[in-house]
Write a protein that holds these residues in place. Structure first.
Motif, PDB file in Angstrom:
ATOM      1  N   CYS A 132     -30.427  13.178  -0.079  1.00  0.00           N
ATOM      2  CA  CYS A 132     -30.983  14.437   0.423  1.00  0.00           C
ATOM      3  C   CYS A 132     -32.352  14.154   1.032  1.00  0.00           C
ATOM      4  O   CYS A 132     -33.262  13.717   0.325  1.00  0.00           O
ATOM      5  N   THR A 133     -32.515  14.405   2.315  1.00  0.00           N
ATOM      6  CA  THR A 133     -33.814  14.227   2.956  1.00  0.00           C
ATOM      7  C   THR A 133     -34.459  15.585   3.201  1.00  0.00           C
ATOM      8  O   THR A 133     -33.774  16.590   3.372  1.00  0.00           O
ATOM      9  N   TYR A 134     -35.798  15.573   3.233  1.00  0.00           N
ATOM     10  CA  TYR A 134     -36.494  16.839   3.463  1.00  0.00           C
ATOM     11  C   TYR A 134     -36.265  17.335   4.880  1.00  0.00           C
ATOM     12  O   TYR A 134     -36.226  18.535   5.141  1.00  0.00           O
ATOM     13  N   ASP A 135     -36.101  16.391   5.830  1.00  0.00           N
ATOM     14  CA  ASP A 135     -35.905  16.764   7.233  1.00  0.00           C
ATOM     15  C   ASP A 135     -35.224  15.601   7.940  1.00  0.00           C
ATOM     16  O   ASP A 135     -35.775  14.493   8.011  1.00  0.00           O
ATOM     17  N   GLN A 136     -34.041  15.846   8.463  1.00  0.00           N
ATOM     18  CA  GLN A 136     -33.270  14.781   9.091  1.00  0.00           C
ATOM     19  C   GLN A 136     -33.879  14.294  10.395  1.00  0.00           C
ATOM     20  O   GLN A 136     -33.452  13.266  10.941  1.00  0.00           O
ATOM     21  N   VAL A 143     -25.207  11.622   3.557  1.00  0.00           N
ATOM     22  CA  VAL A 143     -26.588  12.001   3.850  1.00  0.00           C
ATOM     23  C   VAL A 143     -26.644  13.435   4.355  1.00  0.00           C
ATOM     24  O   VAL A 143     -25.859  13.829   5.226  1.00  0.00           O
ATOM     25  N   VAL A 144     -27.580  14.213   3.808  1.00  0.00           N
ATOM     26  CA  VAL A 144     -27.812  15.578   4.278  1.00  0.00           C
ATOM     27  C   VAL A 144     -29.307  15.777   4.485  1.00  0.00           C
ATOM     28  O   VAL A 144     -30.132  15.108   3.855  1.00  0.00           O
ATOM     29  N   GLY A 145     -29.668  16.683   5.377  1.00  0.00           N
ATOM     30  CA  GLY A 145     -31.067  17.014   5.634  1.00  0.00           C
ATOM     31  C   GLY A 145     -31.307  18.491   5.411  1.00  0.00           C
ATOM     32  O   GLY A 145     -30.471  19.328   5.791  1.00  0.00           O
ATOM     33  N   ALA A 146     -32.454  18.823   4.802  1.00  0.00           N
ATOM     34  CA  ALA A 146     -32.716  20.211   4.409  1.00  0.00           C
ATOM     35  C   ALA A 146     -33.527  20.992   5.421  1.00  0.00           C
ATOM     36  O   ALA A 146     -33.787  22.186   5.216  1.00  0.00           O
ATOM     37  N   GLY A 147     -33.959  20.359   6.506  1.00  0.00           N
ATOM     38  CA  GLY A 147     -34.731  21.079   7.512  1.00  0.00           C
ATOM     39  C   GLY A 147     -36.021  21.671   6.989  1.00  0.00           C
ATOM     40  O   GLY A 147     -36.494  22.697   7.483  1.00  0.00           O
ATOM     41  N   GLY A 148     -36.600  21.022   5.961  1.00  0.00           N
ATOM     42  CA  GLY A 148     -37.862  21.487   5.414  1.00  0.00           C
ATOM     43  C   GLY A 148     -37.770  22.699   4.507  1.00  0.00           C
ATOM     44  O   GLY A 148     -38.799  23.298   4.173  1.00  0.00           O
ATOM     45  N   LYS A 149     -36.582  23.067   4.073  1.00  0.00           N
ATOM     46  CA  LYS A 149     -36.402  24.265   3.233  1.00  0.00           C
ATOM     47  C   LYS A 149     -35.888  23.861   1.852  1.00  0.00           C
ATOM     48  O   LYS A 149     -34.794  23.303   1.724  1.00  0.00           O
ATOM     49  N   GLN A 150     -36.669  24.181   0.812  1.00  0.00           N
ATOM     50  CA  GLN A 150     -36.312  23.784  -0.535  1.00  0.00           C
ATOM     51  C   GLN A 150     -35.035  24.470  -1.021  1.00  0.00           C
ATOM     52  O   GLN A 150     -34.219  23.853  -1.716  1.00  0.00           O
ATOM     53  N   ASN A 151     -34.840  25.721  -0.673  1.00  0.00           N
ATOM     54  CA  ASN A 151     -33.635  26.408  -1.138  1.00  0.00           C
ATOM     55  C   ASN A 151     -32.367  25.766  -0.568  1.00  0.00           C
ATOM     56  O   ASN A 151     -31.333  25.689  -1.241  1.00  0.00           O
ATOM     57  N   ILE A 152     -32.453  25.274   0.682  1.00  0.00           N
ATOM     58  CA  ILE A 152     -31.309  24.580   1.275  1.00  0.00           C
ATOM     59  C   ILE A 152     -31.066  23.261   0.535  1.00  0.00           C
ATOM     60  O   ILE A 152     -29.918  22.902   0.245  1.00  0.00           O
ATOM     61  N   GLN A 153     -32.135  22.554   0.222  1.00  0.00           N
ATOM     62  CA  GLN A 153     -31.968  21.294  -0.496  1.00  0.00           C
ATOM     63  C   GLN A 153     -31.356  21.506  -1.876  1.00  0.00           C
ATOM     64  O   GLN A 153     -30.511  20.718  -2.324  1.00  0.00           O
ATOM     65  N   ASN A 154     -31.757  22.567  -2.557  1.00  0.00           N
ATOM     66  CA  ASN A 154     -31.166  22.876  -3.864  1.00  0.00           C
ATOM     67  C   ASN A 154     -29.654  23.027  -3.751  1.00  0.00           C
ATOM     68  O   ASN A 154     -28.887  22.499  -4.576  1.00  0.00           O
ATOM     69  N   ASP A 155     -29.206  23.747  -2.721  1.00  0.00           N
ATOM     70  CA  ASP A 155     -27.765  23.940  -2.508  1.00  0.00           C
ATOM     71  C   ASP A 155     -27.093  22.623  -2.143  1.00  0.00           C
ATOM     72  O   ASP A 155     -25.951  22.362  -2.564  1.00  0.00           O
ATOM     73  N   LEU A 170     -27.920  10.304  -7.111  1.00  0.00           N
ATOM     74  CA  LEU A 170     -28.581  11.091  -6.073  1.00  0.00           C
ATOM     75  C   LEU A 170     -29.905  10.451  -5.689  1.00  0.00           C
ATOM     76  O   LEU A 170     -30.682  10.043  -6.551  1.00  0.00           O
ATOM     77  N   LEU A 171     -30.157  10.371  -4.383  1.00  0.00           N
ATOM     78  CA  LEU A 171     -31.446   9.939  -3.849  1.00  0.00           C
ATOM     79  C   LEU A 171     -32.053  11.138  -3.142  1.00  0.00           C
ATOM     80  O   LEU A 171     -31.464  11.656  -2.189  1.00  0.00           O
ATOM     81  N   VAL A 172     -33.201  11.594  -3.617  1.00  0.00           N
ATOM     82  CA  VAL A 172     -33.757  12.856  -3.125  1.00  0.00           C
ATOM     83  C   VAL A 172     -35.164  12.659  -2.573  1.00  0.00           C
ATOM     84  O   VAL A 172     -36.069  12.196  -3.262  1.00  0.00           O
ATOM     85  N   ASN A 173     -35.314  13.012  -1.307  1.00  0.00           N
ATOM     86  CA  ASN A 173     -36.609  13.072  -0.625  1.00  0.00           C
ATOM     87  C   ASN A 173     -37.024  14.549  -0.683  1.00  0.00           C
ATOM     88  O   ASN A 173     -36.715  15.336   0.194  1.00  0.00           O
ATOM     89  N   GLN A 174     -37.703  14.911  -1.775  1.00  0.00           N
ATOM     90  CA  GLN A 174     -37.947  16.303  -2.124  1.00  0.00           C
ATOM     91  C   GLN A 174     -38.711  17.066  -1.039  1.00  0.00           C
ATOM     92  O   GLN A 174     -39.712  16.576  -0.522  1.00  0.00           O
TER      93      GLN A 174
END
Length: 347
Positions: free
Chosen positions: A41-45, A76-88, A101-105
């Motif tokens: 999970c990356t904070y922003d792809q 690999v997934v990117g959250a687009g800078g949104k924590q709620n998206i990363q949680n999902d 899991l590898l998480v770039n919070q």
């Protein structure tokens, strides 16, 4: 022995007995697992440095497959800078059967959901690039961090400027208005981000502690973004013009954004611009003479540390001797300074 010391259980002939099994042989012995699935999970792809790090990790996974014969799947997934998206996304990766899991919070201060989801599923988490506060990493024994020694990057960035001004003429070549000071602007990565805070503080302190006098014209958050940094720099050029003698940027993308703005302005004088990360685009800018220097953030070393730690956790084998797990939790890689002059010497 630390509470999370990685160790293998030695079997006859020096082999390691894996605790997880995909089946049972006819004689009743355990059949070793032949695959593992890693979710990233990356904070922003779209972050240049993170994108490079992920690609390096994929290469490390391919090499590990060749070495061990184990099939390693990476999602690999990117959250687009949104924590709620990363949680999902974390929940989705768990449901998709990820073993590690590898998480770039996104928000290093808002980790409860990610940690709770992983803990409930009993899936280890390796956080990377954005270091959690210690108290959060201590919430569960299967939480780890892989990154760099953050303080180094700020100190080394300042040292680049100090070294430039260490010649017989001192700061004179860069002090265009001749006031005995360097007027500077600071492009900061992100509000509350540990790396941004430390790089900002220690870069400036290193320069001033060396006896170089600075005058800050302004500082702005540009969120690690080349485009945002270019916009900020355009505004500063309107306000300060040629008074800007030094640009300190928390990462290379923002340094390059400042250079982009200066190029578009058509001004003949380029200030000293210094970045952090050592991206390919930054090295190209040093070759053309627009970027004075950068501090290399070791993507290859971090990717290898992440892969080896993930493998060791899942298969319960020791880490390689050259990878140290500090306090049973942290793998930290050193930085390296690269300047335009050094790059020319190497090439």
């Amino acid at each position: 022995m630390g509470r999370r010391k990685l160790c293998g259980i030695a079997a006859a002939g020096g082999m390691f007995l894996l605790t997880g099994c995909s089946g049972i042989f006819g004689d009743g012995t355990a059949e070793p697992i032949q695959s593992m699935k890693i979710g990233i999970c990356t904070y922003d792809q779209f972050d240049t440095f993170i994108g490079t790090l992920v690609e390096e990790f994929k290469e490390e996974a391919r090499q590990k497959e060749q070495e061990t014969g184990v099939t390693i799947t990476v999602e690999v997934v990117g959250a687009g800078g949104k924590q709620n998206i990363q949680n999902d996304q974390v929940e989705s990766l768990i449901n998709n059967g990820c073993d590690i899991l590898l998480v770039n919070q996104v928000d290093r201060t808002d980790t409860t959901m990610v940690i709770d989801k992983a803990k409930n599923a009993d899936i280890p988490v390796i956080f990377f690039n954005r270091e959690l506060v210690r108290e959060d990493l201590e919430r569960w024994e299967k939480l780890y961090y892989v990154g760099v020694k953050t303080l180094e990057s700020g100190v080394m960035q300042g040292e680049i400027v100090v070294d430039l001004c260490s010649g017989e003429q001192g700061i004179a070549p860069y002090d265009k208005n001749g006031d005995g000071r360097l007027q500077y602007v600071m492009l900061e990565g992100e509000a509350g981000h540990q790396d941004a805070l430390i790089r900002t503080e220690y870069a400036v302190n290193t320069i001033t502690n060396a006896g170089i006098r600075l005058t800050k014209l302004d500082n702005e958050i540009a969120n690690w973004s080349r485009a945002q940094a270019q916009t900020k720099m355009n505004q500063w050029l309107e306000e300060f013009g040629d008074r800007i003698e030094l640009v300190l940027a928390n990462n290379d993308d923002m340094a390059l954004g400042a250079i982009d703005a200066w190029k578009e302005s058509g001004k003949p004088y380029m200030p000293v611009v210094v970045g952090v990360d050592g991206t390919e685009a930054a090295l190209d800018a040093m070759r053309e003479g627009t970027l004075a220097g950068t501090v290399v953030n070791d993507t290859e070393g971090q990717a290898r540390g992440m892969m080896e730690l993930a493998y060791s956790l899942y298969f319960q084998t020791p880490l390689p001797d050259d990878i140290e797990l500090e306090e049973d939790t942290y793998i930290r890689l050193p930085h390296t300074v690269v300047t335009a002059e050094m790059l020319q010497d190497l090439e």
